[in-house]
Write an enzyme that holds these catalytic residues in place. Structure first.
Site, PDB file in Angstrom:
ATOM      1  N   CYS A 183      25.500  93.697  60.179  1.00  0.00           N
ATOM      2  CA  CYS A 183      24.790  92.693  59.377  1.00  0.00           C
ATOM      3  C   CYS A 183      23.711  92.125  60.280  1.00  0.00           C
ATOM      4  O   CYS A 183      23.941  91.945  61.474  1.00  0.00           O
ATOM      5  CB  CYS A 183      25.754  91.574  58.955  1.00  0.00           C
ATOM      6  SG  CYS A 183      24.972  90.351  57.886  1.00  0.00           S
TER       7      CYS A 183
ATOM      8  N   CYS B 246      21.064  87.727  55.634  1.00  0.00           N
ATOM      9  CA  CYS B 246      21.694  89.026  55.901  1.00  0.00           C
ATOM     10  C   CYS B 246      20.857  90.198  55.412  1.00  0.00           C
ATOM     11  O   CYS B 246      21.342  91.338  55.365  1.00  0.00           O
ATOM     12  CB  CYS B 246      23.075  89.075  55.252  1.00  0.00           C
ATOM     13  SG  CYS B 246      24.155  87.751  55.819  1.00  0.00           S
TER      14      CYS B 246
ATOM     15  N   LYS C 268      33.585  89.586  49.830  1.00  0.00           N
ATOM     16  CA  LYS C 268      33.223  88.517  50.768  1.00  0.00           C
ATOM     17  C   LYS C 268      32.603  87.377  49.976  1.00  0.00           C
ATOM     18  O   LYS C 268      31.598  87.561  49.284  1.00  0.00           O
ATOM     19  CB  LYS C 268      32.238  89.031  51.812  1.00  0.00           C
ATOM     20  CG  LYS C 268      31.731  87.934  52.743  1.00  0.00           C
ATOM     21  CD  LYS C 268      30.909  88.474  53.883  1.00  0.00           C
ATOM     22  CE  LYS C 268      30.395  87.340  54.743  1.00  0.00           C
ATOM     23  NZ  LYS C 268      29.583  87.820  55.871  1.00  0.00           N
TER      24      LYS C 268
ATOM     25  N   ARG D 265      28.901  80.173  62.255  1.00  0.00           N
ATOM     26  CA  ARG D 265      27.436  80.087  62.266  1.00  0.00           C
ATOM     27  C   ARG D 265      26.960  79.250  63.446  1.00  0.00           C
ATOM     28  O   ARG D 265      25.876  79.477  63.978  1.00  0.00           O
ATOM     29  CB  ARG D 265      26.924  79.552  60.933  1.00  0.00           C
ATOM     30  CG  ARG D 265      27.164  80.582  59.829  1.00  0.00           C
ATOM     31  CD  ARG D 265      26.710  80.111  58.468  1.00  0.00           C
ATOM     32  NE  ARG D 265      27.143  81.053  57.439  1.00  0.00           N
ATOM     33  CZ  ARG D 265      27.059  80.824  56.131  1.00  0.00           C
ATOM     34  NH1 ARG D 265      26.544  79.695  55.702  1.00  0.00           N
ATOM     35  NH2 ARG D 265      27.473  81.731  55.276  1.00  0.00           N
TER      36      ARG D 265
ATOM     37  N   ARG E  19      23.621  81.700  50.856  1.00  0.00           N
ATOM     38  CA  ARG E  19      23.896  83.124  50.707  1.00  0.00           C
ATOM     39  C   ARG E  19      24.457  83.463  49.318  1.00  0.00           C
ATOM     40  O   ARG E  19      25.011  84.533  49.106  1.00  0.00           O
ATOM     41  CB  ARG E  19      24.916  83.565  51.767  1.00  0.00           C
ATOM     42  CG  ARG E  19      24.498  83.302  53.205  1.00  0.00           C
ATOM     43  CD  ARG E  19      25.198  84.317  54.117  1.00  0.00           C
ATOM     44  NE  ARG E  19      25.295  83.909  55.502  1.00  0.00           N
ATOM     45  CZ  ARG E  19      24.288  83.835  56.356  1.00  0.00           C
ATOM     46  NH1 ARG E  19      23.047  84.110  55.955  1.00  0.00           N
ATOM     47  NH2 ARG E  19      24.505  83.492  57.617  1.00  0.00           N
TER      48      ARG E  19
ATOM     49  N   GLU F 225      33.770  94.925  42.892  1.00  0.00           N
ATOM     50  CA  GLU F 225      33.175  95.175  44.211  1.00  0.00           C
ATOM     51  C   GLU F 225      33.983  96.210  44.991  1.00  0.00           C
ATOM     52  O   GLU F 225      33.431  97.107  45.631  1.00  0.00           O
ATOM     53  CB  GLU F 225      33.109  93.868  45.021  1.00  0.00           C
ATOM     54  CG  GLU F 225      31.945  92.958  44.661  1.00  0.00           C
ATOM     55  CD  GLU F 225      30.611  93.470  45.203  1.00  0.00           C
ATOM     56  OE1 GLU F 225      30.580  94.536  45.830  1.00  0.00           O
ATOM     57  OE2 GLU F 225      29.592  92.789  44.987  1.00  0.00           O
TER      58      GLU F 225
ATOM     59  N   LYS G 104      37.575  88.359  52.457  1.00  0.00           N
ATOM     60  CA  LYS G 104      37.145  87.329  53.386  1.00  0.00           C
ATOM     61  C   LYS G 104      36.605  86.132  52.627  1.00  0.00           C
ATOM     62  O   LYS G 104      35.799  86.349  51.726  1.00  0.00           O
ATOM     63  CB  LYS G 104      36.054  87.928  54.280  1.00  0.00           C
ATOM     64  CG  LYS G 104      35.402  86.945  55.221  1.00  0.00           C
ATOM     65  CD  LYS G 104      34.302  87.638  55.960  1.00  0.00           C
ATOM     66  CE  LYS G 104      33.631  86.622  56.862  1.00  0.00           C
ATOM     67  NZ  LYS G 104      32.472  87.151  57.502  1.00  0.00           N
TER      68      LYS G 104
ATOM     69  N   SER H 180      36.521  81.712  60.766  1.00  0.00           N
ATOM     70  CA  SER H 180      36.351  80.652  61.756  1.00  0.00           C
ATOM     71  C   SER H 180      36.832  79.287  61.262  1.00  0.00           C
ATOM     72  O   SER H 180      37.514  78.561  61.983  1.00  0.00           O
ATOM     73  CB  SER H 180      34.881  80.581  62.180  1.00  0.00           C
ATOM     74  OG  SER H 180      34.041  80.351  61.060  1.00  0.00           O
TER      75      SER H 180
ATOM     76  N   TYR I 100      40.927  84.835  64.989  1.00  0.00           N
ATOM     77  CA  TYR I 100      40.642  84.251  66.308  1.00  0.00           C
ATOM     78  C   TYR I 100      41.935  83.833  66.997  1.00  0.00           C
ATOM     79  O   TYR I 100      41.919  83.474  68.167  1.00  0.00           O
ATOM     80  CB  TYR I 100      39.683  83.065  66.141  1.00  0.00           C
ATOM     81  CG  TYR I 100      38.414  83.496  65.439  1.00  0.00           C
ATOM     82  CD1 TYR I 100      37.411  84.163  66.145  1.00  0.00           C
ATOM     83  CD2 TYR I 100      38.234  83.309  64.065  1.00  0.00           C
ATOM     84  CE1 TYR I 100      36.269  84.614  65.502  1.00  0.00           C
ATOM     85  CE2 TYR I 100      37.097  83.759  63.409  1.00  0.00           C
ATOM     86  CZ  TYR I 100      36.128  84.414  64.144  1.00  0.00           C
ATOM     87  OH  TYR I 100      35.006  84.883  63.500  1.00  0.00           O
TER      88      TYR I 100
HETATM   89  C1  PBG Z   1      27.821  87.879  58.803  1.00  0.00           C
HETATM   90  C2  PBG Z   1      29.181  87.375  59.082  1.00  0.00           C
HETATM   91  C3  PBG Z   1      29.629  86.061  58.971  1.00  0.00           C
HETATM   92  C4  PBG Z   1      30.958  86.059  59.353  1.00  0.00           C
HETATM   93  C5  PBG Z   1      31.282  87.360  59.714  1.00  0.00           C
HETATM   94  N1  PBG Z   1      30.175  88.155  59.520  1.00  0.00           N
HETATM   95  C6  PBG Z   1      28.898  84.832  58.629  1.00  0.00           C
HETATM   96  C7  PBG Z   1      28.330  84.627  57.294  1.00  0.00           C
HETATM   97  O1  PBG Z   1      28.488  85.399  56.369  1.00  0.00           O
HETATM   98  O2  PBG Z   1      27.670  83.605  57.196  1.00  0.00           O
HETATM   99  C8  PBG Z   1      31.844  84.869  59.376  1.00  0.00           C
HETATM  100  C9  PBG Z   1      33.092  85.002  60.156  1.00  0.00           C
HETATM  101  C10 PBG Z   1      33.812  83.730  60.357  1.00  0.00           C
HETATM  102  O3  PBG Z   1      33.487  82.668  59.810  1.00  0.00           O
HETATM  103  O4  PBG Z   1      34.770  83.780  61.133  1.00  0.00           O
HETATM  104  N2  PBG Z   1      27.313  88.607  59.894  1.00  0.00           N
END
Ligand code: PBG
Length: 324
Positions: free
Chosen positions: A120, A130, A195, A205, A217, A233, A248, A274, A313
């Site tokens: 990405c 993205c 996602k 972020r 997004r 999807e 996710k 996260s 994590y």
């Molecule tokens: C996009 C991406 C994101 C995450 C993983 N790949 C951020 C987004 O979509 O804004 C988030 C992962 C997380 O929050 O742990 N490259």
């Protein structure tokens, strides 16, 4: 089966009985550890919003990978923090980019550790979106070419699995073609199939400095209100030959994990993102939650819902408990 003859508490009476009737078990084999690779050298800086997680420079990444491997964790997923960003995220598909270099370092040090890469461009673009941006629009088809190029540089560097997280339409197919036409038929695709446009990516972020500079997004990531759309999807990604599916975030979407697990037969991953990590870390720091118990219960719930693999994590901390 009826009270008072039937008493469910009999099967909960002692730790040994509970162990015998336990339906689900976490294993270190399910865990995938996300790592943030950054430019520079000799750097290991803690991410403020994700205590216990670090941005690590390429020269130090192999040592971290060795530690992960020594805990029995089978795989890592890499995210890059480049020195420079531009409109089209060109560092994302630079053969000498940080992630590409990190893959080589890790594969040299730990040949059997599975290296997954996030595909990405948002961490590499000045606008933080993205995809390719024109005006206030994120363009789909021009982005596919960049994603194919990015995945190819990862494959050439030695990645085992590429994981597109952009949510452009058709990206799994485009990446499969780019890989196959260049002889990388053995590199697998883990698709972030469902996602969602989630608030729980906030700490990530900050970690990557990848917040969108305008808008949000929502025109490409999914609406949290939808579940049938997730099925569509996933079905599309299967037609495009995804090898592993992913949902996710994880905890707010356990119903989606369960639906996909019941309906499709591909390996299923879930991303304990996260924000899910930081909430527990913060509450534990305040003394409001028992960190280890909240962590293990969350991971177990994600597995119980149907996830075969969990990106988290917490992977190192959970592995330490599972290895006891
Ligand atoms: C996009 C991406 C994101 C995450 C993983 N790949 C951020 C987004 O979509 O804004 C988030 C992962 C997380 O929050 O742990 N490259």
């Amino acid at each position: 089966m009826k009270f008072p003859e039937y008493r469910p508490r009999r099967m909960r009476a002692t730790p040994t009985i509970r162990r015998m009737v336990r339906e689900n078990r976490l294993s270190v084999d399910m865990l995938i550890y996300p790592m943030f690779v950054r430019y520079g050298s000799g750097v290991k800086e803690e991410i403020g919003s994700m205590p216990g997680n670090y941005r690590i420079s390429v020269d130090r990444i192999a040592a971290e990978a060795k530690e992960v491997e020594s805990l029995g964790i089978p795989a890592v997923i890499l995210f890059g923090i480049p020195e420079t960003k531009d409109e089209t995220g060109s560092e994302a598909y630079n053969q000498d980019g940080i992630v590409q270099r990190a893959i080589k370092e890790i594969k040299n040090a730990c040949p059997s550790l599975v290296v997954i890469t996030d595909v990405c461009i948002d961490e590499y673009t000045t606008h933080g979106h993205c995809g390719v941006v024109r005006g206030d629009k994120v363009l789909n088809d021009p982005t596919l070419e960049l994603l194919g190029a990015m995945a190819l540089t990862h494959a050439r560097a030695g990645a085992d699995i590429v994981a597109p997280s952009d949510m452009m339409d058709g990206r799994v197919g485009a990446i499969r073609i780019a890989l196959d036409q260049n002889g990388h038929t053995d590199v697998a695709i883990m698709s972030y199939a469902a996602k969602y446009a989630s608030a729980f990516y906030g700490p990530f972020r900050e970690a990557c400095d990848s917040a969108p500079q305008f808008g949000d997004r929502a025109s490409y990531q999914m609406d949290p209100a939808n579940s049938m759309e997730a099925i569509r999807e996933v079905a599309l990604d299967i037609v495009e030959n995804a090898d592993i599916l992913m949902v996710k975030p994880a905890l707010p979407y356990l119903d989606i994990i369960r639906r996909i697990k019941s309906q499709f037969n591909l390996p299923l991953a879930a991303y304990n993102v996260s924000g899910e990590y930081s909430m527990i870390a913060a509450a534990a720091k305040m003394g409001w939650l028992d960190r280890d118990r909240a962590m293990m219960e969350s991971l177990l719930s994600i597995h119980r819902a149907g996830a075969d693999m969990i990106l988290t994590y917490f992977a190192k901390d959970a592995a330490k408990i599972l290895n006891r």
